[in-house]
Design an enzyme around this catalytic site. Structure first.
Site, mmCIF file in Angstrom:
data_model
loop_
_atom_site.group_PDB
_atom_site.id
_atom_site.type_symbol
_atom_site.label_atom_id
_atom_site.label_comp_id
_atom_site.label_asym_id
_atom_site.label_seq_id
_atom_site.Cartn_x
_atom_site.Cartn_y
_atom_site.Cartn_z
ATOM 1 N N LYS A 187 0.869 -1.181 0.000
ATOM 2 C CA LYS A 187 0.000 0.000 0.000
ATOM 3 C C LYS A 187 0.897 1.219 0.000
ATOM 4 O O LYS A 187 1.800 1.339 0.827
ATOM 5 C CB LYS A 187 -0.916 0.033 1.226
ATOM 6 C CG LYS A 187 -1.779 1.304 1.256
ATOM 7 C CD LYS A 187 -2.878 1.261 2.286
ATOM 8 C CE LYS A 187 -2.441 1.796 3.611
ATOM 9 N NZ LYS A 187 -3.598 2.062 4.510
ATOM 10 N N ARG A 194 -10.644 -1.616 7.018
ATOM 11 C CA ARG A 194 -9.715 -2.610 7.605
ATOM 12 C C ARG A 194 -9.294 -2.183 9.011
ATOM 13 O O ARG A 194 -9.051 -3.000 9.888
ATOM 14 C CB ARG A 194 -8.548 -2.922 6.680
ATOM 15 C CG ARG A 194 -7.497 -1.838 6.420
ATOM 16 C CD ARG A 194 -6.536 -1.658 7.573
ATOM 17 N NE ARG A 194 -5.207 -1.291 7.193
ATOM 18 C CZ ARG A 194 -4.429 -0.486 7.928
ATOM 19 N NH1 ARG A 194 -4.874 0.086 9.042
ATOM 20 N NH2 ARG A 194 -3.210 -0.235 7.535
ATOM 21 N N HIS A 204 -12.289 11.233 10.532
ATOM 22 C CA HIS A 204 -12.766 10.414 9.414
ATOM 23 C C HIS A 204 -12.943 8.951 9.813
ATOM 24 O O HIS A 204 -13.935 8.305 9.447
ATOM 25 C CB HIS A 204 -11.771 10.533 8.259
ATOM 26 C CG HIS A 204 -12.133 9.719 7.073
ATOM 27 N ND1 HIS A 204 -13.222 10.007 6.275
ATOM 28 C CD2 HIS A 204 -11.573 8.598 6.543
ATOM 29 C CE1 HIS A 204 -13.312 9.107 5.307
ATOM 30 N NE2 HIS A 204 -12.325 8.242 5.449
ATOM 31 N N ASN A 248 -13.919 14.420 22.149
ATOM 32 C CA ASN A 248 -12.967 14.742 21.091
ATOM 33 C C ASN A 248 -12.247 16.044 21.414
ATOM 34 O O ASN A 248 -12.824 16.962 22.010
ATOM 35 C CB ASN A 248 -13.664 14.848 19.728
ATOM 36 C CG ASN A 248 -12.666 14.840 18.586
ATOM 37 O OD1 ASN A 248 -11.745 14.026 18.574
ATOM 38 N ND2 ASN A 248 -12.828 15.742 17.636
ATOM 39 N N THR A 255 -2.429 5.568 17.414
ATOM 40 C CA THR A 255 -0.968 5.653 17.459
ATOM 41 C C THR A 255 -0.349 4.674 16.469
ATOM 42 O O THR A 255 -0.342 3.476 16.709
ATOM 43 C CB THR A 255 -0.461 5.397 18.895
ATOM 44 O OG1 THR A 255 -1.045 6.378 19.748
ATOM 45 C CG2 THR A 255 1.049 5.511 18.963
ATOM 46 N N LYS A 267 3.636 9.475 18.516
ATOM 47 C CA LYS A 267 2.206 9.622 18.784
ATOM 48 C C LYS A 267 1.850 8.891 20.083
ATOM 49 O O LYS A 267 2.525 7.911 20.460
ATOM 50 C CB LYS A 267 1.386 9.042 17.646
ATOM 51 C CG LYS A 267 1.242 9.953 16.445
ATOM 52 C CD LYS A 267 0.410 9.216 15.434
ATOM 53 C CE LYS A 267 -0.248 10.066 14.423
ATOM 54 N NZ LYS A 267 -1.021 9.237 13.486
ATOM 55 N N GLY A 307 -3.666 -1.353 18.159
ATOM 56 C CA GLY A 307 -3.872 -1.575 16.718
ATOM 57 C C GLY A 307 -3.011 -0.627 15.912
ATOM 58 O O GLY A 307 -3.382 0.529 15.674
HETATM 59 P P1 NAD Z 1 -8.721 12.909 10.989
HETATM 60 O O1 NAD Z 1 -7.710 13.913 10.591
HETATM 61 O O2 NAD Z 1 -9.982 12.782 10.221
HETATM 62 O O3 NAD Z 1 -9.125 13.131 12.530
HETATM 63 C C1 NAD Z 1 -8.154 13.393 13.501
HETATM 64 C C2 NAD Z 1 -8.718 13.130 14.873
HETATM 65 O O4 NAD Z 1 -7.689 13.396 15.847
HETATM 66 C C3 NAD Z 1 -9.886 14.025 15.237
HETATM 67 O O5 NAD Z 1 -10.710 13.357 16.159
HETATM 68 C C4 NAD Z 1 -9.168 15.210 15.911
HETATM 69 O O6 NAD Z 1 -10.014 15.961 16.742
HETATM 70 C C5 NAD Z 1 -8.134 14.459 16.701
HETATM 71 N N1 NAD Z 1 -6.978 15.279 17.052
HETATM 72 C C6 NAD Z 1 -6.253 16.099 16.234
HETATM 73 N N2 NAD Z 1 -5.259 16.673 16.938
HETATM 74 C C7 NAD Z 1 -5.355 16.207 18.213
HETATM 75 C C8 NAD Z 1 -4.621 16.422 19.385
HETATM 76 N N3 NAD Z 1 -3.551 17.244 19.419
HETATM 77 N N4 NAD Z 1 -4.984 15.788 20.520
HETATM 78 C C9 NAD Z 1 -6.044 14.929 20.515
HETATM 79 N N5 NAD Z 1 -6.791 14.689 19.420
HETATM 80 C C10 NAD Z 1 -6.433 15.322 18.279
HETATM 81 O O7 NAD Z 1 -7.923 11.521 11.024
HETATM 82 P P2 NAD Z 1 -8.503 10.049 10.955
HETATM 83 O O8 NAD Z 1 -8.471 9.577 9.557
HETATM 84 O O9 NAD Z 1 -9.778 9.941 11.726
HETATM 85 O O10 NAD Z 1 -7.348 9.255 11.731
HETATM 86 C C11 NAD Z 1 -7.177 9.431 13.124
HETATM 87 C C12 NAD Z 1 -5.848 8.834 13.548
HETATM 88 O O11 NAD Z 1 -5.853 7.430 13.296
HETATM 89 C C13 NAD Z 1 -4.651 9.387 12.771
HETATM 90 O O12 NAD Z 1 -3.641 9.676 13.701
HETATM 91 C C14 NAD Z 1 -4.223 8.241 11.885
HETATM 92 O O13 NAD Z 1 -2.843 8.242 11.619
HETATM 93 C C15 NAD Z 1 -4.644 7.033 12.698
HETATM 94 N N6 NAD Z 1 -4.914 5.836 11.897
HETATM 95 C C16 NAD Z 1 -4.486 4.652 12.380
HETATM 96 C C17 NAD Z 1 -4.740 3.491 11.668
HETATM 97 C C18 NAD Z 1 -4.307 2.170 12.221
HETATM 98 O O14 NAD Z 1 -4.384 1.157 11.514
HETATM 99 N N7 NAD Z 1 -3.914 2.085 13.454
HETATM 100 C C19 NAD Z 1 -5.395 3.559 10.446
HETATM 101 C C20 NAD Z 1 -5.864 4.783 9.986
HETATM 102 C C21 NAD Z 1 -5.617 5.928 10.741
#
Ligand code: NAD
Length: 321
Positions: free
Chosen positions: A67, A110, A137, A159, A221, A226, A292
């Site tokens: 990916k 996923r 998202h 949030n 994280t 993070k 995760g």
């Molecule tokens: P997004 O940008 O749509 O949303 C970000 C989220 O984080 C929101 O809820 C926002 O309010 C919050 N946020 C932003 N800054 C913050 C801070 N300083 N303190 C606390 N909260 C804060 O992103 P998303 O697509 O919803 O993804 C969220 C997180 O999940 C990202 O960090 C992304 O890297 C991670 N992620 C992890 C996996 C995995 O497999 N583990 C997969 C996809 C995304």
């Protein structure tokens, strides 16, 4: 070669398909039949973007690929999702390109499948209140998938940006669950299952706020630096993960490991629970925590399922390459 667009992925892959594909590859990873290659992730010094590759090979499912993609924080202002990715699948017998598959929707399903698999295997059967930390998202996908694993009767949510919570509240409403925005202490006191899915770089939930018997799925994280949880919470919990190597380096466990609060050997692959080699939750009072981190094999598993289903349903575009 097949082209499977974002729209086709949405048409052919549902939550149940993603659950089955991801659970199978977690099981294969724990048996040593599937492995992830080292992750490349770079700040490219343009558009504030993080870009990289996640790749691997599932010898059991015969899925090879990568990916490619990352995180563009300015995309939301352009009407695009911040995560952008594409999956490339190769024939493991010849190395030839088999399919190009849109990765954005698949990343969300996923990732939601991953936390929901942890809930299915580790949360108390009588869990009633779901706590959501995060409302971006991914959060809606997480909420929908989690809601299918237990008979929840309420969602409590917090949030960092409170203005994003009504969007998540709408998802809860759509699936018929009462939704309440709360402070973090109350969330910990009420929730039986907690999902965190934020971009935080500091602890959002403290150990003393979380009640015995809680299951946490820590999904945000996925990069060094993070953090969403108090490291003391990991020390108090039984820790599970998708992949131990990622958990201790880029996952939530990186901080508890660095602080000497937990050791690598105490972290269990969720695949061992799926395969019946670890009993999972040992008591109703135990705190279980799933780290995760997100592995490439998850993406390949759902992309492979999407390519197969799209081809079977005549929805994939065939291209000579
Ligand atoms: P997004 O940008 O749509 O949303 C970000 C989220 O984080 C929101 O809820 C926002 O309010 C919050 N946020 C932003 N800054 C913050 C801070 N300083 N303190 C606390 N909260 C804060 O992103 P998303 O697509 O919803 O993804 C969220 C997180 O999940 C990202 O960090 C992304 O890297 C991670 N992620 C992890 C996996 C995995 O497999 N583990 C997969 C996809 C995304």
């Amino acid at each position: 070669m097949l082209i499977v667009t974002e729209d086709i992925c949405k048409q052919v892959i549902g939550r149940a398909d993603a659950f089955v594909a991801v659970e199978a590859v977690f099981a294969a990873m724990a048996k040593g039949d599937a492995y992830n290659f080292p992750v490349i992730r770079e700040a490219i010094g343009h558009a504030d973007a993080l870009y990289g590759f996640k790749s691997g090979f599932d010898r059991a499912g015969l899925v090879l690929g990568l990916k490619s993609g990352g995180y563009w924080p300015g995309n939301m202002d352009k009407g695009l999702t911040n995560h952008q990715s594409t999956v490339f699948l190769f024939d493991p017998d010849t190395g030839m390109l088999q399919a190009l598959v849109g990765g954005n929707y698949l990343t969300a399903v996923r990732t939601a499948a991953s936390s929901s698999i942890s809930i299915a295997h580790l949360a108390r059967k009588d869990a009633k209140v779901l706590g959501m930390v995060g409302a971006g998202h991914q959060a809606g996908f997480q909420l929908r998938a989690a809601a299918e694993q237990r008979e929840f009767n309420k969602v409590v949510a917090w949030n960092y940006h409170p203005d994003m919570l009504p969007g998540l509240g709408k998802v809860a409403e759509e699936i018929g669950l009462p939704f309440e925005a709360v402070e973090r202490e109350q969330l910990g006191a009420e929730a039986d299952v907690i999902i965190s899915i934020t971009a935080a770089h500091e602890p959002l939930l403290m150990k003393d706020w979380v009640k015995p018997g809680t299951h946490l799925a820590c999904m945000g994280t996925d990069t060094a630096g993070k953090q969403e949880m108090d490291p003391a919470l990991l020390a108090a919990a039984t820790v599970f993960t998708d992949e131990v190597a990622q958990s201790i380096s880029i996952g939530e466990a990186q901080h508890a490991i660095a602080a000497g609060l937990i050791v690598e050997d105490a972290i269990t692959s969720i695949g061992d629970v799926i395969n019946g080699n670890h009993p999972g939750r040992a008591s109703d009072d135990e705190i279980t925590l799933f780290d995760g981190t997100g592995v490439g094999l998850q993406d390949l598993a759902v992309a492979s399922a999407a390519a197969r289903l799209a081809e079977e349903q005549g929805k994939a575009r065939q291209v000579d390459f």
